[in-house]
Design a protein around this motif. Sequence first.
Motif, PDB file in Angstrom:
ATOM      1  N   LEU A   1      19.102  50.007   6.173  1.00  0.00           N
ATOM      2  CA  LEU A   1      19.396  50.073   4.746  1.00  0.00           C
ATOM      3  C   LEU A   1      20.781  49.482   4.538  1.00  0.00           C
ATOM      4  O   LEU A   1      21.740  49.889   5.203  1.00  0.00           O
TER       5      LEU A   1
ATOM      6  N   LEU B   1      11.137  54.031   1.493  1.00  0.00           N
ATOM      7  CA  LEU B   1      11.636  55.128   2.323  1.00  0.00           C
ATOM      8  C   LEU B   1      10.740  56.353   2.226  1.00  0.00           C
ATOM      9  O   LEU B   1      10.575  57.096   3.200  1.00  0.00           O
TER      10      LEU B   1
ATOM     11  N   ALA C   1      16.673  47.003   1.692  1.00  0.00           N
ATOM     12  CA  ALA C   1      16.147  47.501   2.963  1.00  0.00           C
ATOM     13  C   ALA C   1      15.524  46.344   3.726  1.00  0.00           C
ATOM     14  O   ALA C   1      14.635  45.667   3.217  1.00  0.00           O
TER      15      ALA C   1
ATOM     16  N   ALA D   1      17.492  57.896   3.833  1.00  0.00           N
ATOM     17  CA  ALA D   1      17.520  57.008   4.996  1.00  0.00           C
ATOM     18  C   ALA D   1      18.134  57.707   6.209  1.00  0.00           C
ATOM     19  O   ALA D   1      17.614  57.599   7.324  1.00  0.00           O
TER      20      ALA D   1
END
Length: 263
Positions: A32, A22, A90, A50
């Motif tokens: 995510l 990220l 992720a 995120a």
Amino acid sequence: MPDTQHPDVDWTFGIHGVQALLDVSPQDVRRLVIADGPRNRQVSQLTATARAAGVRIERVPRQALDRYLKRATSGRSDSGGVVNHQGVAAERHAFAPSTEPDLEARWPSFEDPLLVVLDGIEDPRNLGACLRTAEAAGADAVLIPRHGSAPLSTAAAKAASGAMERLFVVEVANLARRLGWLQAQGVWLSGGVEDEAAMTYTEVDYRGAAAIVVGGEGRGLRRLTRERCDHLVRIPMTSTMPSLNVSVALGVLLFEAVRRRSE
């Protein structure tokens, strides 16, 4: 949460790996996924990062995340097929290493670079551990062969703990030829670990442009790679242990190089 995975999609999981992704490449994150349950400060920070990057966030039962990541990684893990995701994962576009033209374009910006060359590391977790070691030592670039090496996969990314995203990782088509190119740029190549090497790793002067070259599990350096090296070095062993794990050996060599370069 779907049960199939597009071939151009991969996963990064674990708090440190997801945070690095990220921080460095939020544009590569498709979503995510957070496991239901109490969230600690680190997971809350991931969620905030995120959200600020516009990444879609999903919350699912922990068992669902367990099952999906087990399938997505083909069950490769250190605990009987249970993926240690720490409650976060992720979904990302598959990692794409840099290319040889990228290396040549960036080369003029390097000043006495410290490079790492991984000659055919076949276990993705060992590959990831080597990347983590390279980043910890401040390596300027890591070169890996396109063929005969573990993929830069979910398992490698997990072991790298964010290093894969932060490092300049270059995939090369012909490793011996690229090593010759490095030598033409003034890079000294030190290959280890060779039991029969006359020099120990502490006898090499790593100052200036230098590369540490290590081979794959079991077989070590391939013949053409070995022949390209300016020095072959060994780590003296005081026991009957035949060799160190490749990431441990790389760490010994790299941090000796860092020490010598700081003198």
